[in-house]
Design an enzyme around this catalytic site. Structure first.
Site, PDB file in Angstrom:
ATOM      1  N   HIS A 324       0.805  -1.214   0.000  1.00 23.76           N
ATOM      2  CA  HIS A 324       0.000   0.000   0.000  1.00 23.76           C
ATOM      3  C   HIS A 324       0.842   1.270   0.000  1.00 23.76           C
ATOM      4  O   HIS A 324       0.347   2.325  -0.419  1.00 23.76           O
ATOM      5  CB  HIS A 324      -0.936   0.007   1.206  1.00 23.76           C
ATOM      6  CG  HIS A 324      -2.177  -0.806   0.995  1.00 23.76           C
ATOM      7  ND1 HIS A 324      -2.217  -2.165   1.224  1.00 23.76           N
ATOM      8  CD2 HIS A 324      -3.410  -0.468   0.546  1.00 23.76           C
ATOM      9  CE1 HIS A 324      -3.436  -2.620   0.947  1.00 23.76           C
ATOM     10  NE2 HIS A 324      -4.176  -1.610   0.526  1.00 23.76           N
ATOM     11  N   GLY A 325       2.053   1.224   0.424  1.00 21.53           N
ATOM     12  CA  GLY A 325       2.840   2.445   0.400  1.00 21.53           C
ATOM     13  C   GLY A 325       4.220   2.270   0.994  1.00 21.53           C
ATOM     14  O   GLY A 325       4.441   1.424   1.869  1.00 21.53           O
TER      15      GLY A 325
END
Length: 461
Positions: A324-325
């Site tokens: 996700h990041g």
């Protein structure tokens, strides 16, 4: 409006030519124009990933070393993600370690290596098209899909514009076969697609963008706000990200439906889940199943006893957080969900939990846990996340400053989802009710929707 004009032009040519060679080329070209509209330079990434994976499978199909060509595909795709998504994060953390050593020079950041005039930015939706293309290579290696000899058809599968930049992440077993032949488009397809698109647009514009104005204000400087405002902003973000992401998915599925395609369900009322395991079976289903099939099961799944099962579960959830990041906040978010899932897995299987604990209590418990972990997902830094959580329990219960309409929108949506999974579902599916809800959403969008557009949250992933 730009997309509306784009879709009208594409659709007008697509409908009479679908099922022909020209129709396939038209759909492929339209998908590339759709992505290139944002940045033509990064269109090369889709071309590169698509070409490599198609060539690797071609070599496997013609007797090449299957393990070698699978490795080429893995290194290529994960290399793209590693450079564009994680290189800056890794170099920054390495430089922190080097600064602690005090003697070694700092490493240059990736953007410092770019030619003058170039800007290093994360390509929109890179994880989505990379995962979709990579799944084809892995599935062929496993003998689960057939070799696709037509490069344009395969490129269209990877880049199909409705779901290109934020999913759902389709598999070749579902979508690639739909690119053969003339797809039927009936009035039912048009009605279902239009209603799906309207629901998605309403979620995005009426709810997600509305909540964003409050959430952004509070999370920009969380130290200025007290417990109620921080708690409300946190719970509001839970609904914001759900309506933002599921809204995009609904619009993507609606557009695809009007074109005769069936994209997989990506969200299934996740905030009605009665356990964390069920939550991940309802939230971003295409990603959850992707990690299950290509990470959890290859690690061993639940085949090696309890310890190995929990270890595989933990690694899969943490890797999901990393996906996700590139930030410690996302890693901690994945870690918390991993720990929560491990602690509740056996509890959710007990007779006491399944039969004695009220369903609503289980749903509220899951929603509160998920919302609190969203703090790390939304906060700009670890410091901000800690500030939000500590001030929630240590500051006065005053001055929430939350717009009343926000409550109405969230509880209205939640109420519809409860009704959809109850004995009242046939009522919601009646034609007159669907038309009334559609008219209500259109009127709201025309009369009350803000003109301040918010980028889709998952474009950054």
């Amino acid at each position: 409006w730009a997309f509306a004009v784009f879709f009208i032009i594409v659709y007008a040519v697509y409908v009479p030519t679908r099922g022909t060679r020209f129709g396939l080329w038209w759909l492929w070209a339209a998908s590339y124009v759709f992505y290139g509209w944002w940045n033509w330079y990064y269109l090369a990434l889709i071309v590169y990933s698509t070409s490599v994976d198609w060539f690797c499978v071609r070599r496997m199909a013609h007797g090449g070393r299957r393990g070698f060509w699978l490795s080429v595909s893995l290194i290529t795709n994960l290399g793209l993600l590693g450079f564009f998504k994680y290189s800056t994060f890794l170099v920054e953390n390495l430089n922190r370690l080097l600064s602690l050593a005090g003697t070694l020079p700092s490493l240059p950041l990736p953007q410092d290596l770019m030619p003058e005039g170039w800007h290093f930015v994360l390509p929109v939706g890179i994880s989505f098209f990379v995962f979709q293309s990579l799944s084809y290579t892995i599935d062929y290696y496993r003998g689960q899909v057939e070799y696709e000899p037509n490069l344009i058809r395969y490129a269209t599968f990877v880049s199909l514009f409705p779901q290109l930049v934020a999913g759902p992440i389709e598999r070749a077993t579902n979508l690639l076969g739909q690119l053969y032949g003339r797809r039927e488009i009936t009035r039912q397809h048009l009605a279902d697609g239009a209603s799906l698109f309207l629901v998605g647009l309403f979620k995005k514009v009426a709810i997600a963008d509305f909540l964003a104005s409050y959430v952004d204000q509070v999370y920009a400087v969380p130290g200025l706000y007290n417990a109620p405002a921080l708690a409300l902003a946190t719970f509001a973000f839970g609904w914001q990200i759900y309506c933002d992401f599921s809204g995009y998915t609904d619009m993507a599925r609606g557009i695809a439906r009007m074109m005769g395609f069936n994209l997989m369900l990506n969200f299934n009322n996740p905030y009605l889940a009665t356990g964390l395991g069920e939550f991940w079976q309802r939230w971003h289903i295409s990603l959850s199943t992707w990690f299950r099939d290509y990470v959890y099961i290859p690690l061993g799944g639940n085949r090696g006893g309890p310890f190995r099962t929990y270890a595989n579960m933990f690694l899969t959830m943490v890797i999901s957080g990393v996906w996700h990041g590139a930030a410690w906040t996302f890693i901690i978010w994945g870690f918390l969900h991993a720990v929560g899932r491990m602690l509740t897995r056996e509890l959710e299987r007990t007779r006491f939990y399944s039969q004695r604990v009220p369903r609503l209590a289980k749903q509220l418990g899951v929603f509160v846990f998920v919302s609190l972990t969203w703090v790390f997902f939304r906060a700009g830094s670890l410091g901000d996340a800690v500030t939000v959580l500590t001030r929630m329990v240590s500051t006065p219960l005053t001055d929430p400053q939350f717009p009343l309409l926000g409550y109405a929108l969230c509880f209205g949506l939640w109420g519809c989802e409860f009704a959809f999974e109850s004995r009242f579902r046939p009522v919601l599916e009646r034609g007159v009710v669907r038309v009334a809800m559609a008219v209500g959403m259109v009127l709201y969008l025309l009369l009350f929707a803000t003109s301040r557009g918010q980028a889709f949250i998952y474009f950054q992933f």
